[in-house]
Design an enzyme around this catalytic site. Structure first.
Site, PDB file in Angstrom:
ATOM      1  N   LYS A   1      23.786  45.251  43.001  1.00  0.00           N
ATOM      2  CA  LYS A   1      23.614  43.816  42.748  1.00  0.00           C
ATOM      3  C   LYS A   1      24.907  43.133  43.160  1.00  0.00           C
ATOM      4  O   LYS A   1      25.871  43.091  42.413  1.00  0.00           O
ATOM      5  CB  LYS A   1      23.339  43.601  41.251  1.00  0.00           C
ATOM      6  CG  LYS A   1      22.464  42.430  40.899  1.00  0.00           C
ATOM      7  CD  LYS A   1      23.014  41.059  41.276  1.00  0.00           C
ATOM      8  CE  LYS A   1      24.124  40.562  40.393  1.00  0.00           C
ATOM      9  NZ  LYS A   1      24.752  39.328  40.933  1.00  0.00           N
TER      10      LYS A   1
ATOM     11  N   GLU B   1      35.920  47.852  36.182  1.00  0.00           N
ATOM     12  CA  GLU B   1      37.150  47.393  36.861  1.00  0.00           C
ATOM     13  C   GLU B   1      37.205  45.894  36.638  1.00  0.00           C
ATOM     14  O   GLU B   1      36.398  45.155  37.203  1.00  0.00           O
ATOM     15  CB  GLU B   1      37.075  47.695  38.368  1.00  0.00           C
ATOM     16  CG  GLU B   1      36.848  49.150  38.737  1.00  0.00           C
ATOM     17  CD  GLU B   1      38.073  50.012  38.545  1.00  0.00           C
ATOM     18  OE1 GLU B   1      39.150  49.459  38.258  1.00  0.00           O
ATOM     19  OE2 GLU B   1      37.949  51.235  38.671  1.00  0.00           O
TER      20      GLU B   1
ATOM     21  N   CYS C   1      41.988  40.872  42.615  1.00  0.00           N
ATOM     22  CA  CYS C   1      42.305  41.271  41.236  1.00  0.00           C
ATOM     23  C   CYS C   1      43.727  41.827  41.142  1.00  0.00           C
ATOM     24  O   CYS C   1      44.335  41.798  40.080  1.00  0.00           O
ATOM     25  CB  CYS C   1      41.305  42.308  40.748  1.00  0.00           C
ATOM     26  SG  CYS C   1      41.168  43.703  41.874  1.00  0.00           S
TER      27      CYS C   1
ATOM     28  N   GLU D   1      43.785  34.881  33.254  1.00  0.00           N
ATOM     29  CA  GLU D   1      43.608  35.105  34.684  1.00  0.00           C
ATOM     30  C   GLU D   1      43.112  33.810  35.339  1.00  0.00           C
ATOM     31  O   GLU D   1      42.095  33.252  34.926  1.00  0.00           O
ATOM     32  CB  GLU D   1      42.588  36.222  34.919  1.00  0.00           C
ATOM     33  CG  GLU D   1      42.475  36.580  36.390  1.00  0.00           C
ATOM     34  CD  GLU D   1      41.397  37.615  36.677  1.00  0.00           C
ATOM     35  OE1 GLU D   1      40.306  37.513  36.110  1.00  0.00           O
ATOM     36  OE2 GLU D   1      41.671  38.525  37.487  1.00  0.00           O
TER      37      GLU D   1
HETATM   38  P1  NDP Z   1      31.980  38.085  37.354  1.00  0.00           P
HETATM   39  O1  NDP Z   1      32.317  38.918  36.186  1.00  0.00           O
HETATM   40  O2  NDP Z   1      31.559  36.686  37.121  1.00  0.00           O
HETATM   41  O3  NDP Z   1      30.826  38.731  38.232  1.00  0.00           O
HETATM   42  C1  NDP Z   1      30.901  40.060  38.725  1.00  0.00           C
HETATM   43  C2  NDP Z   1      29.505  40.546  39.049  1.00  0.00           C
HETATM   44  O4  NDP Z   1      28.767  40.664  37.837  1.00  0.00           O
HETATM   45  C3  NDP Z   1      28.708  39.596  39.928  1.00  0.00           C
HETATM   46  O5  NDP Z   1      27.819  40.335  40.742  1.00  0.00           O
HETATM   47  C4  NDP Z   1      27.913  38.808  38.897  1.00  0.00           C
HETATM   48  O6  NDP Z   1      26.764  38.234  39.448  1.00  0.00           O
HETATM   49  C5  NDP Z   1      27.578  39.897  37.901  1.00  0.00           C
HETATM   50  N1  NDP Z   1      27.276  39.430  36.551  1.00  0.00           N
HETATM   51  C6  NDP Z   1      27.554  38.232  35.976  1.00  0.00           C
HETATM   52  N2  NDP Z   1      27.111  38.207  34.703  1.00  0.00           N
HETATM   53  C7  NDP Z   1      26.542  39.410  34.458  1.00  0.00           C
HETATM   54  C8  NDP Z   1      25.932  40.009  33.332  1.00  0.00           C
HETATM   55  N3  NDP Z   1      25.809  39.347  32.182  1.00  0.00           N
HETATM   56  N4  NDP Z   1      25.461  41.270  33.438  1.00  0.00           N
HETATM   57  C9  NDP Z   1      25.592  41.966  34.585  1.00  0.00           C
HETATM   58  N5  NDP Z   1      26.160  41.457  35.699  1.00  0.00           N
HETATM   59  C10 NDP Z   1      26.647  40.198  35.643  1.00  0.00           C
HETATM   60  O7  NDP Z   1      33.240  38.174  38.294  1.00  0.00           O
HETATM   61  P2  NDP Z   1      33.494  37.374  39.614  1.00  0.00           P
HETATM   62  O8  NDP Z   1      32.398  37.641  40.582  1.00  0.00           O
HETATM   63  O9  NDP Z   1      33.835  35.984  39.223  1.00  0.00           O
HETATM   64  O10 NDP Z   1      34.770  38.121  40.187  1.00  0.00           O
HETATM   65  C11 NDP Z   1      36.046  37.806  39.801  1.00  0.00           C
HETATM   66  C12 NDP Z   1      36.538  38.760  38.747  1.00  0.00           C
HETATM   67  O11 NDP Z   1      36.458  40.096  39.211  1.00  0.00           O
HETATM   68  C13 NDP Z   1      37.987  38.525  38.418  1.00  0.00           C
HETATM   69  O12 NDP Z   1      38.160  38.561  37.029  1.00  0.00           O
HETATM   70  C14 NDP Z   1      38.679  39.705  39.071  1.00  0.00           C
HETATM   71  O13 NDP Z   1      39.891  40.041  38.479  1.00  0.00           O
HETATM   72  C15 NDP Z   1      37.670  40.778  38.923  1.00  0.00           C
HETATM   73  N6  NDP Z   1      37.899  41.841  39.886  1.00  0.00           N
HETATM   74  C16 NDP Z   1      38.389  43.040  39.438  1.00  0.00           C
HETATM   75  C17 NDP Z   1      38.690  44.050  40.336  1.00  0.00           C
HETATM   76  C18 NDP Z   1      39.217  45.375  39.867  1.00  0.00           C
HETATM   77  O14 NDP Z   1      39.184  46.304  40.656  1.00  0.00           O
HETATM   78  N7  NDP Z   1      39.675  45.496  38.649  1.00  0.00           N
HETATM   79  C19 NDP Z   1      38.525  43.859  41.777  1.00  0.00           C
HETATM   80  C20 NDP Z   1      37.984  42.570  42.125  1.00  0.00           C
HETATM   81  C21 NDP Z   1      37.688  41.595  41.195  1.00  0.00           C
HETATM   82  P3  NDP Z   1      26.793  36.691  39.926  1.00  0.00           P
HETATM   83  O15 NDP Z   1      28.090  36.428  40.600  1.00  0.00           O
HETATM   84  O16 NDP Z   1      25.657  36.656  40.861  1.00  0.00           O
HETATM   85  O17 NDP Z   1      26.604  35.893  38.690  1.00  0.00           O
END
Ligand code: NDP
Length: 481
Positions: free
Chosen positions: A173, A248, A282, A385
């Site tokens: 997803k 992550e 991130c 963040e």
């Molecule tokens: P989100 O947490 O908003 O979304 C991540 C993914 O989860 C997306 O595909 C999103 O779908 C999906 N999602 C959202 N809500 C739910 C839920 N309730 N249940 C299951 N899946 C869900 O993060 P962002 O996309 O905004 O990404 C940024 C974040 O990711 C930052 O905090 C960053 O630090 C972190 N990150 C961490 C990394 C690491 O390796 N530690 C690497 C890269 C990023 P949709 O977007 O379609 O709503």
């Protein structure tokens, strides 16, 4: 206009609810495609396809799985330019960065795990002369893979490649904000000859499609990359079903510059670690701490280099800073700039929407690289963040103080340390509460090393054999002698 479909059982299919969402190009603000607004029915269909494919795929010899994964890598390579451009259009990142980082890393992810499974070993334990124990490492079944928008292809392939290399099938997803390269990848996976159902891609909002995956009883494993708050929601749904979960999550990474550092290198790399991908990585170092004797000189050079960064159309090869991923995200980042002022910070440069953008991208979500000084470390801007082109700078007086400041958040993803003193580097690295510490560098990644976060930056480790361990279940077999 391009309309994306889900990829289920080797075929592109419309979503069950029949609804679509607009997908916006961040650099222009214009709709570039429509994507399925999938829900639980689509996830059910994808999980059913992945479950059917599992029995044959798990029995496929490692050499054959490896050959197919290598074929995917070749096809990504053959479509390098298209993918780089698509990633740039879809996410707002400079195409130069997509060429340098995102697409090469996607190729590497497939190559790395395709070959890793040919070298996997297992362990045996002799219990004196009474028994032989050996460990079987077996795939679990359908892996749920959820990835964010900042490194769409890079992070999706980082999950798909080890999951299927280890013999699982999967339902991925991607973020609804950046679905384009996942759609292309699905087509390439089909073209490579990976059997139908082994990889399925369901597009749609996290709250419906994502949650349907984390709470699906036939998905025993979830690999999630995203924000810390979402990670908690994933745990809430996956926990009661006892799924294997890897998270992550976010970061608020410190970047410590000691007075004996190579200043030129420290400034040049800190520009990258602060503003690459508009600060939407991130691992970006969003809190800069500089030792007092060099604070002024470092800051002068850092500000001069920040002001020189070329902001503009991400599709222009010379652009260094592109657009933020969405209007909502830019509003959030601008909110933090306003909060920095309220909290007593000084905006040393940036903080505004850039003027004089090229005609094509005037409606895009741009924000100048921003440097903030004068904030107390307990302030929200120093604790939360931001995930944008905003970095804080703070002086420190001793290694002990630097360590305390660096560790003073709820996050613990990565850190950088700049010093020529080897002993100090080792001492500080050991004391930092951080899953990764870079010394005199940033973002140098070896795919074999464990990767993950401490504290609220995550649970579990991926990378190399850690990934293969995560995507398999260890079973001990004890044979009496
Ligand atoms: P989100 O947490 O908003 O979304 C991540 C993914 O989860 C997306 O595909 C999103 O779908 C999906 N999602 C959202 N809500 C739910 C839920 N309730 N249940 C299951 N899946 C869900 O993060 P962002 O996309 O905004 O990404 C940024 C974040 O990711 C930052 O905090 C960053 O630090 C972190 N990150 C961490 C990394 C690491 O390796 N530690 C690497 C890269 C990023 P949709 O977007 O379609 O709503």
């Amino acid at each position: 206009m391009k309309r994306l479909l889900n990829f289920i059982d080797g075929q592109f299919r419309p979503p069950a609810p029949g609804r679509y969402l607009p997908n916006v190009e961040p650099a222009t603000g214009r709709v570039m495609a429509e994507i399925p607004e999938s829900g639980p029915e689509d996830v059910d269909a994808a999980v059913a396809a992945a479950s059917r494919a599992f029995e044959a795929w798990r029995k496929t010899p490692a050499e054959e799985r490896s050959r197919l994964l290598l074929r995917v890598a070749e096809l990504i390579e053959a479509n390098f330019e298209d993918l780089a451009r698509l990633e740039s259009e879809d996410s707002g990142k400079p195409v130069a960065l997509a060429r340098r980082m995102d697409v090469p890393r996607a190729i590497l992810n497939f190559r790395f795990f395709a070959t890793a499974i040919l070298h996997a070993e297992t362990s045996a334990h002799m219990t004196d002369d009474r028994a032989l124990n050996y460990t079987l490492r077996q795939p679990l079944g359908v892996a749920g893979l959820i990835s964010p928008w900042n490194l769409p292809l890079y992070l999706l392939t980082w999950k798909i490649a080890p999951a299927i290399a280890a013999g699982n099938t999967c339902v991925a997803k991607p973020s609804e904000l950046t679905p384009m390269t996942a759609d292309r990848l699905a087509a390439l996976i089909g073209e490579a000859g990976i059997p139908p159902g082994v990889v399925n891609v369901v597009h749609g909002p996290g709250a419906s499609a994502g949650r349907a995956l984390t709470s699906h009883p036939k998905v025993p494993l979830i690999s999630f990359t995203g924000g810390t708050k979402t990670g908690a929601d994933v745990m809430t749904h996956a926990g009661p079903l006892f799924k294997k979960v890897s998270l992550e999550l976010g970061g608020k990474n410190p970047n410590l510059v000691f007075a004996d550092a190579d200043l030129e290198q420290a400034v040049a790399t800190s520009i990258q670690s602060s503003f690459s991908n508009q600060g939407e990585i991130c691992l970006c170092g969003s809190r800069l701490f500089v030792e007092k004797p060099i604070y002024d000189e470092f800051l002068d050079r850092f500000l001069a280099a920040t002001r020189k960064l070329r902001i503009g159309d991400p599709l222009e090869p010379a652009t260094e800073v592109g657009a933020l991923v969405s209007d909502a995200h830019r509003n959030k980042v601008e909110g933090y700039v306003a909060l920095a002022r309220e909290e007593g910070g000084r905006i040393l440069t940036g903080g505004k929407r850039p003027a004089d953008l090229p005609e094509r991208v005037r409606g895009g979500y741009f924000l100048e690289p921003t440097v903030v000084a004068g904030l107390d470390c307990s302030r929200r801007v120093m604790q939360e963040e931001i995930f944008g082109p905003v970095v804080t700078v703070t002086p420190f007086a001793s290694p002990e103080e630097a360590i305390a400041l660096a560790n003073g958040t709820r996050y613990g993803l990565s850190a950088s340390v700049w010093t020529r003193d080897l002993q100090k580097a080792h001492r500080v690295a050991a004391a930092l509460e951080s899953g990764t510490v870079w010394v005199n560098t940033w973002l140098l990644r070896d795919l074999r090393v464990p990767f993950g976060g401490m504290k609220e930056s995550g649970v579990g480790r991926e990378g190399g054999f850690e990934s293969l361990a995560f995507f398999t279940e260890a079973k001990n077999v004890c044979v009496k002698l």
